[in-house]
Design a protein around this motif. Structure first.
Motif, PDB file in Angstrom:
ATOM      1  N   ALA A  23       3.588  -8.259  10.392  1.00  0.00           N
ATOM      2  CA  ALA A  23       2.364  -7.507  10.033  1.00  0.00           C
ATOM      3  C   ALA A  23       2.817  -6.353   9.403  1.00  0.00           C
ATOM      4  CB  ALA A  23       1.798  -7.106  11.373  1.00  0.00           C
ATOM      5  N   ILE A  24       3.769  -5.411   9.896  1.00  0.00           N
ATOM      6  CA  ILE A  24       3.945  -4.184   9.198  1.00  0.00           C
ATOM      7  C   ILE A  24       4.477  -4.336   7.820  1.00  0.00           C
ATOM      8  CG2 ILE A  24       5.372  -2.124   9.715  1.00  0.00           C
ATOM      9  CD1 ILE A  24       5.215  -2.705  12.587  1.00  0.00           C
ATOM     10  N   ARG A  25       5.443  -5.030   7.683  1.00  0.00           N
ATOM     11  CA  ARG A  25       6.147  -5.221   6.444  1.00  0.00           C
ATOM     12  C   ARG A  25       5.020  -5.479   5.245  1.00  0.00           C
ATOM     13  NH1 ARG A  25      11.660  -8.546   5.493  1.00  0.00           N
ATOM     14  NH2 ARG A  25      10.266 -10.233   6.245  1.00  0.00           N
ATOM     15  N   PRO A  26       4.523  -6.755   5.441  1.00  0.00           N
ATOM     16  CA  PRO A  26       3.525  -7.405   4.349  1.00  0.00           C
ATOM     17  C   PRO A  26       2.520  -6.275   4.236  1.00  0.00           C
ATOM     18  CG  PRO A  26       3.412  -8.500   6.497  1.00  0.00           C
ATOM     19  CD  PRO A  26       4.591  -7.812   6.605  1.00  0.00           C
ATOM     20  N   ALA A  27       1.864  -5.414   5.204  1.00  0.00           N
ATOM     21  CA  ALA A  27       0.932  -4.686   5.007  1.00  0.00           C
ATOM     22  C   ALA A  27       1.269  -3.611   4.299  1.00  0.00           C
ATOM     23  CB  ALA A  27       0.255  -4.230   6.259  1.00  0.00           C
ATOM     24  N   ILE A  28       2.412  -2.998   4.438  1.00  0.00           N
ATOM     25  CA  ILE A  28       2.960  -1.993   3.824  1.00  0.00           C
ATOM     26  C   ILE A  28       3.161  -2.196   2.434  1.00  0.00           C
ATOM     27  CG2 ILE A  28       4.955  -0.255   3.444  1.00  0.00           C
ATOM     28  CD1 ILE A  28       5.016  -0.110   6.419  1.00  0.00           C
ATOM     29  N   VAL A  29       3.642  -3.533   2.047  1.00  0.00           N
ATOM     30  CA  VAL A  29       3.886  -3.902   0.729  1.00  0.00           C
ATOM     31  C   VAL A  29       2.744  -4.110  -0.120  1.00  0.00           C
ATOM     32  CG1 VAL A  29       4.500  -5.925  -0.703  1.00  0.00           C
ATOM     33  CG2 VAL A  29       6.208  -5.102   1.163  1.00  0.00           C
ATOM     34  N   ALA A  30       1.482  -4.500   0.653  1.00  0.00           N
ATOM     35  CA  ALA A  30       0.322  -4.673  -0.117  1.00  0.00           C
ATOM     36  C   ALA A  30      -0.349  -3.293  -0.274  1.00  0.00           C
ATOM     37  CB  ALA A  30      -0.571  -5.419   1.034  1.00  0.00           C
ATOM     38  N   SER A  31       0.021  -2.307   0.525  1.00  0.00           N
ATOM     39  CA  SER A  31      -1.011  -0.832   0.381  1.00  0.00           C
ATOM     40  C   SER A  31      -0.331  -0.228  -1.114  1.00  0.00           C
ATOM     41  CB  SER A  31      -0.490  -0.100   1.570  1.00  0.00           C
ATOM     42  OG  SER A  31       0.873   0.320   1.573  1.00  0.00           O
ATOM     43  N   ARG A  32       0.755  -0.786  -1.387  1.00  0.00           N
ATOM     44  CA  ARG A  32       1.286  -0.268  -2.802  1.00  0.00           C
ATOM     45  C   ARG A  32       0.760  -0.908  -4.143  1.00  0.00           C
ATOM     46  NH1 ARG A  32       7.456  -1.108  -0.307  1.00  0.00           N
ATOM     47  NH2 ARG A  32       7.290   0.565   1.142  1.00  0.00           N
ATOM     48  N   THR A  33      -0.096  -1.985  -3.689  1.00  0.00           N
ATOM     49  CA  THR A  33      -0.602  -2.540  -5.063  1.00  0.00           C
ATOM     50  C   THR A  33      -1.820  -1.694  -5.552  1.00  0.00           C
ATOM     51  OG1 THR A  33      -0.623  -4.778  -3.890  1.00  0.00           O
ATOM     52  CG2 THR A  33      -2.048  -4.677  -5.763  1.00  0.00           C
ATOM     53  N   VAL A 152     -10.400  -7.731   5.312  1.00  0.00           N
ATOM     54  CA  VAL A 152     -10.134  -7.376   6.643  1.00  0.00           C
ATOM     55  C   VAL A 152      -9.002  -8.585   6.988  1.00  0.00           C
ATOM     56  CG1 VAL A 152     -10.533  -6.832   9.057  1.00  0.00           C
ATOM     57  CG2 VAL A 152     -12.297  -6.386   7.296  1.00  0.00           C
ATOM     58  N   PRO A 153      -7.882  -8.157   6.672  1.00  0.00           N
ATOM     59  CA  PRO A 153      -6.468  -9.136   7.113  1.00  0.00           C
ATOM     60  C   PRO A 153      -6.724  -9.153   8.514  1.00  0.00           C
ATOM     61  CG  PRO A 153      -5.858  -7.542   5.569  1.00  0.00           C
ATOM     62  CD  PRO A 153      -7.116  -6.911   6.184  1.00  0.00           C
ATOM     63  N   VAL A 154      -6.791 -10.573   9.257  1.00  0.00           N
ATOM     64  CA  VAL A 154      -7.053 -10.749  10.606  1.00  0.00           C
ATOM     65  C   VAL A 154      -6.190 -12.173  10.975  1.00  0.00           C
ATOM     66  CG1 VAL A 154      -8.987  -9.712  11.112  1.00  0.00           C
ATOM     67  CG2 VAL A 154      -9.225 -11.837  10.419  1.00  0.00           C
ATOM     68  N   VAL A 190      -6.979 -14.403   6.074  1.00  0.00           N
ATOM     69  CA  VAL A 190      -6.110 -15.131   6.928  1.00  0.00           C
ATOM     70  C   VAL A 190      -4.871 -15.361   6.208  1.00  0.00           C
ATOM     71  CG1 VAL A 190      -5.410 -16.864   8.535  1.00  0.00           C
ATOM     72  CG2 VAL A 190      -7.928 -15.891   8.502  1.00  0.00           C
ATOM     73  N   GLU A 191      -3.605 -14.799   6.281  1.00  0.00           N
ATOM     74  CA  GLU A 191      -2.523 -14.781   5.611  1.00  0.00           C
ATOM     75  C   GLU A 191      -1.512 -16.125   6.496  1.00  0.00           C
ATOM     76  OE1 GLU A 191      -0.953 -11.237   4.754  1.00  0.00           O
ATOM     77  OE2 GLU A 191      -2.304 -10.636   3.263  1.00  0.00           O
ATOM     78  N   ASP A 192      -1.877 -17.256   6.162  1.00  0.00           N
ATOM     79  CA  ASP A 192      -1.034 -18.331   6.732  1.00  0.00           C
ATOM     80  C   ASP A 192       0.377 -18.305   6.373  1.00  0.00           C
ATOM     81  OD1 ASP A 192      -2.958 -19.449   8.171  1.00  0.00           O
ATOM     82  OD2 ASP A 192      -3.635 -20.565   6.358  1.00  0.00           O
ATOM     83  N   ASP A 193       0.936 -17.430   5.470  1.00  0.00           N
ATOM     84  CA  ASP A 193       2.283 -17.645   4.935  1.00  0.00           C
ATOM     85  C   ASP A 193       3.252 -16.363   5.459  1.00  0.00           C
ATOM     86  OD1 ASP A 193       0.929 -15.825   3.438  1.00  0.00           O
ATOM     87  OD2 ASP A 193       2.076 -16.317   1.562  1.00  0.00           O
TER      88      ASP A 193
END
Length: 453
Positions: A23-33, A152-154, A190-193
């Protein structure tokens, strides 16, 4: 056009390595888009539903806020706040509660599961069920709709709640919109990967299994946890099967392709499990070392953390406060001074409306001004080479309507209008944030009025 993404962070417990990878790492990466307008909030009102230990909630909020910041969340790009610091959210929750059908909440998975357990145990169906648990979906809808999040990522267990938020938003728009869509209909993502890490025993890493690896504890704690990873009984020199090893899976989540290939080859060649665990420790320590130092520095300065979260709350409230004012107006919670104009909405003959005014500059380019009904300039377009382009642009703004307006604050004293990822018009400068917010409301109201003129 930017996409607003909103993520709630549960504030019970301390984040572990699985939370970071999943959760934390992919969300932070996504916030930089560049195209993302990211909102992250500590869901501390939600925590009250399932935790009655004040000290645990207090400590968890501190640890989670420090973790996200230490791991690289940029609060200049993203909006980071505590749910409980936005008083507009519980007020909106009540407005939404008043239009939410009880039958909709009866179908919520968490509530139904509680009822089923009670019935199986021979208890009253609602034994132990609080209104917090029952109304959870409405509070979640308020979190999402307050900021009109597009995505909303869930997890899969939360898809139903996002769908409920859509239903509630549609109901409110229908009852009070009068042609205006106050709320954007959110979409569950929903991010299955995303990575789901195994714990020390090979099962999914989870606090409930007591098999977690600490995220930002000391290097000694990290090394001790890795040493407890369960492996098979093969001796040094005997080939190991990487694909059946959860130690290898953990290594894979943090290594480069080259590191992973070398690690696989060494396991097949008989690398000892003790050496393999040492390599995993070195890999994770390199990944988390700097974040660990930042985390402990933040934990030692809770006042600095408080300042960061209060700044995030102020940023969020610059959106929430004026928007809730519009919603209060919509449902009839108006001040008495506004009653006269509300009671007589019909337009007087000859009265001016909000309007676009096109003109030609001395350099041969063309622009438009967008004026409020009283003649106040709300927007001035960027220069265009063709008068037809001006006409097409004003038609697009009118046709798109208020809900499609992409307004962005610029340097704190003005805002701009964007279409298709490009800035097309700018506002005048304003003296302070309150004047800026008021002007954005006037602009939205003026665009909404075009549809009724």
């Amino acid at each position: 056009m930017t996409t607003r993404i909103l993520t709630g962070i549960t504030t019970t417990g301390t984040p572990h390595l699985g939370n970071y990878a999943g959760a934390i790492r992919p969300a932070i990466v996504a916030s930089r888009t560049p195209a993302a307008d990211s909102f992250y909030f500590l869901a501390d009102y939600h925590a009250l539903i399932k935790c009655e230990d004040p000290l645990r909630i207090q400590r968890s909020r501190l640890e989670i806020a420090a973790t996200w910041l230490a791991c690289g969340l940029d609060v200049d790009r993203a909006t980071f706040y505590r749910q409980s610091d936005i008083p507009e959210i519980p007020e909106l929750c009540w407005l939404l509660t008043c239009v939410t059908a009880k039958g909709l909440l009866n179908r919520a998975h968490a509530y139904k599961a509680s009822v089923d357990r009670n019935v199986e145990a021979g208890e009253d169906a609602d034994a132990g069920v609080t209104m917090g648990l029952y109304s959870y979906p409405v509070l979640m809808a308020a979190d999402i709709l307050m900021f009109n999040a597009h995505k909303v990522p869930v997890g899969r267990d939360q898809i139903q709640h996002v769908e409920m938020a859509r239903d509630i938003a549609q109901r409110f728009n229908h009852l009070f919109g009068q042609g205006r869509e106050f709320f954007t209909l959110p979409e569950a993502v929903v991010e299955d990967d995303v990575a789901t890490l195994p714990g020390l025993d090979g099962r999914k890493m989870s606090k409930s299994y007591d098999n977690t690896i600490p995220l930002l504890g000391s290097a000694k704690e990290l090394k001790a946890a890795i040493a407890r990873i369960v492996t098979d009984s093969k001796l040094p020199g005997e080939p190991k099967d990487p694909d059946s090893s959860h130690l290898f899976t953990l290594y894979q989540a943090f290594s480069t392709p080259e590191q992973l290939a070398a690690f696989r080859a060494d396991l097949l060649a008989g690398l000892a499990w003790g050496e393999a665990k040492e390599r995993l420790f070195l890999l994770l320590d390199a990944e988390l070392g700097e974040a660990r130092d930042r985390y402990h520095a933040l934990i030692a300065r809770p006042a600095d953390l408080e300042d960061i979260l209060q700044a995030g709350a102020a940023k969020a409230r610059r959106i929430a406060t004026p928007f809730l004012g519009e919603l209060r107006e919509a449902v009839g919670l108006r001040n008495f001074g506004a009653q006269a104009s509300v009671a007589a909405p019909t337009k007087k003959k000859g009265a001016k409306s909000a309007r676009f005014v096109s003109f030609r500059e001395a350099d041969g380019t063309f622009r438009f001004r967008f004026l409020a009904a009283d003649g106040e300039e709300l927007l001035l377009s960027r220069p265009l080479a063709d008068p037809k382009a001006v006409g097409m642009l004003t038609q697009r703004v009118t046709a798109a309507g208020v809900d499609a307006l992409d307004l962005r604050e610029d340097e704190g004293d003005r805002f701009s209008l964007w279409l298709d990822g490009a800035c097309v018009a700018d506002s005048p400068s304003f003296a302070d944030a309150q004047a800026l917010d008021a002007a954005m409301i006037r602009l939205r109201n003026a665009v909404a009025s075009l549809a009724t003129d």
